[in-house]
Design an enzyme around this catalytic site. Structure first.
Site, short mmCIF file in Angstrom:
data_model
loop_
_atom_site.label_atom_id
_atom_site.label_comp_id
_atom_site.label_asym_id
_atom_site.label_seq_id
_atom_site.Cartn_x
_atom_site.Cartn_y
_atom_site.Cartn_z
N THR A 100 10.19 -7.98 -11.56
CA THR A 100 9.48 -9.24 -11.82
C THR A 100 8.33 -9.40 -10.83
OG1 THR A 100 11.50 -10.20 -12.66
CG2 THR A 100 9.77 -11.75 -12.02
N GLN B 288 -7.89 0.51 3.86
CA GLN B 288 -8.82 -0.01 4.87
C GLN B 288 -10.24 -0.20 4.34
OE1 GLN B 288 -8.09 -1.28 7.69
NE2 GLN B 288 -6.01 -0.55 7.97
N GLY C 88 -2.61 -5.99 0.06
CA GLY C 88 -3.04 -7.37 0.24
C GLY C 88 -3.27 -7.77 1.69
N HIS C 89 -2.34 -7.39 2.56
CA HIS C 89 -2.39 -7.98 3.91
C HIS C 89 -3.49 -7.41 4.79
CE1 HIS C 89 -0.14 -4.99 6.51
NE2 HIS C 89 0.21 -4.53 5.33
N GLY D 34 0.82 -1.21 0.00
CA GLY D 34 0.00 0.00 0.00
C GLY D 34 0.85 1.26 0.00
N THR D 35 1.93 1.21 0.74
CA THR D 35 2.82 2.38 0.84
C THR D 35 3.39 2.74 -0.52
OG1 THR D 35 3.37 1.72 3.10
CG2 THR D 35 4.87 3.26 2.03
N ASN E 227 -7.60 4.20 9.29
CA ASN E 227 -7.15 2.95 9.89
C ASN E 227 -7.31 2.93 11.40
OD1 ASN E 227 -4.99 4.88 9.02
ND2 ASN E 227 -3.81 3.74 10.53
N CYS F 260 4.78 4.29 20.96
CA CYS F 260 5.91 4.53 21.84
C CYS F 260 7.11 4.90 20.99
CB CYS F 260 6.20 3.28 22.66
SG CYS F 260 7.39 3.57 23.96
C1 LIG Z 1 -1.71 -0.56 6.26
C2 LIG Z 1 -2.03 0.71 5.60
C3 LIG Z 1 -1.17 1.24 4.62
C4 LIG Z 1 0.14 0.61 4.25
O1 LIG Z 1 0.01 -0.58 3.53
P1 LIG Z 1 1.30 -1.52 3.46
O2 LIG Z 1 0.91 -2.58 2.47
O3 LIG Z 1 1.53 -2.06 4.82
O4 LIG Z 1 2.42 -0.68 2.96
C5 LIG Z 1 -1.53 2.42 4.01
N1 LIG Z 1 -2.68 3.04 4.34
C6 LIG Z 1 -3.52 2.57 5.26
C7 LIG Z 1 -4.79 3.31 5.55
C8 LIG Z 1 -3.23 1.39 5.92
O5 LIG Z 1 -4.06 0.93 6.86
#
Ligand SMILES: *Cc1c(COP(=O)(O)O)cnc(C)c1O
Length: 393
Positions: free
Chosen positions: A244, A186, A207-208, A76-77, A158, A332
């Site tokens: 790839t 999210q 994905g995660h 996502g980043t 999030n 923290c």
């Molecule tokens: C987790 C998250 C991301 C980052 O996604 P990654 O795949 O961990 O880089 C970006 N934006 C939001 C709102 C998220 O919750």
């Protein structure tokens, strides 16, 4: 193990989610026998290429997009950075970015760097939120200028689950010829998204957060939107992202999107019922507790609750002893407990922001688990308050 069924009670799905068993099954062949390179000329690689194409269709279908609009990334980043940097390179004369005060660090840090690392070549407007975490549309409208290259506003938060009116915001940007990006990491899989009808140029997902593995994401790029790649290299992803393909994870993400589409309405309804039961249970049984975030414009799985006069980290440690996993709203950093920037932007009082806990559920949570958490929390909070110098309960 102390829970009724001896398992971990996982209510931290906005941090990451369990890979669905169906997803593991779908990706396994691409970690074992089907190891070809999708770009190869031979049939062995070609079969893998066709698995990537199928995955692309599945992702597109969940979003109401076309397969050509889907670019696989590493997370996502990466998708967030790629979208924003592409817009800035597409319109080098425009030096203004609009975002919000409550973005995920993926967008927040990038925008900070746009100011500091470039010696303030770019100007960033960060829209305010009210005490329920909602935006002010008139502030947004006033911020849109001829100098604005891109608007980047998350679809759902999030930390609180608050949902922003990105459909309307994208239309307002479009009317002024401004690109619009949304971090929908999210939102995807939790609410209905139909990009065909919307003026969103770029959308990020990961994905995660939706029961696929870590390390794969997507950037949706609307057909016709000008785009300049971030990672250049080979011709993968139609020249939009070199490197790839992470085939097994891409196949996994395709399957996860398919599952989300099939089960969305039914399962999210059930998750919402569990979330509501948890929320009502905690708010009614723990004195001086309050919900952070809008009551209804919110993801079905998220409840961010403040327990006043206690430290979030301490609460988490006690929850951990019962194998309950959640997150706190404070991070923290360098030994000092900083309350979350999201809760601070909402003006949540200091004593409440420090004691905030985010519960984020998934389709794998059960009513038994909700009951267990509602039963354990009041005693945890009470015992911590007894030690707090600020608590006069
Ligand atoms: C987790 C998250 C991301 C980052 O996604 P990654 O795949 O961990 O880089 C970006 N934006 C939001 C709102 C998220 O919750």
């Amino acid at each position: 193990m102390t829970t009724a069924n001896g398992k971990v009670v996982y209510m931290d799905n906005n941090a990451t989610s369990q890979v669905a068993p169906e997803v593991v099954e779908a990706m396994m062949p691409y970690l074992t026998e089907a190891y070809g390179n999708p770009s190869s000329m031979h049939t062995f690689g070609g079969q893998v290429g066709s698995a990537v194409r199928t995955a692309r269709q599945k992702v597109a279908s969940l979003l109401g997009a076309e397969p050509e609009e889907i670019t696989f990334t590493s997370c996502g980043t990466e998708s967030d950075s790629t979208a924003i940097l592409s817009a800035l390179r597409t319109y080098p004369e425009k030096r203004h970015v609009i975002t919000t005060r409550v973005e995920h660090p993926a967008v927040k840090s990038l925008c900070e760097n746009l100011e500091t690392v470039t010696g303030h070549k770019y100007k960033v407007t960060r829209l305010k939120v009210d005490s329920e975490g909602m935006l002010d549309m008139s502030e947004y409208e006033a911020a849109l200028t001829e100098d604005t290259a891109i608007v980047s506003v998350m679809w759902a938060n999030n930390e609180t689950g608050v949902i922003f009116p990105v459909e309307k915001m994208a239309r307002m940007a479009k009317e002024r010829g401004i690109l619009f990006h949304t971090d929908a990491v999210q939102a995807v899989g939790k609410i209905d998204i139909d990009l065909k009808k919307l003026d969103i140029d770029f959308l990020s997902l990961s994905g995660h957060k939706l029961h696929a593995p870590k390390g794969v994401g997507v950037l949706y790029i609307k057909r016709g939107t000008l785009f300049i790649p971030f990672l250049t290299g080979g011709h993968q992803e139609m020249g939009r992202r070199g490197g790839t393909e992470n085939v097994a994870s891409i196949v996994a993400l395709g399957r996860a999107c398919e599952l989300a589409g099939e089960k969305m309405d039914e399962e999210n309804g059930r998750v919402k019922q569990l979330r509501d039961k948890l929320e009502e249970g905690l708010l009614s049984r723990v004195p001086k507790s309050m919900l952070n975030g809008h009551k209804t414009s919110r993801l079905p799985n998220t409840a961010n609750i403040s327990f006043e006069y206690v430290e979030g980290e301490a609460i988490l440690l006690h929850m951990n002893q019962h194998n309950i996993c959640a997150s706190s709203g404070s991070a923290c950093t360098s030994g000092s407990l900083e309350p979350s920037h999201v809760l601070r932007a909402m003006g949540v009082p200091f004593t409440a922001a420090h004691g905030s806990i985010r519960f984020s559920l998934s389709v794998y949570n059960t009513e038994e688990e909700v009951d267990f958490v509602v039963e354990k929390m009041p005693a945890i909070i009470e015992s911590l308050r007894k030690m707090s110098p600020f608590w006069k309960g």
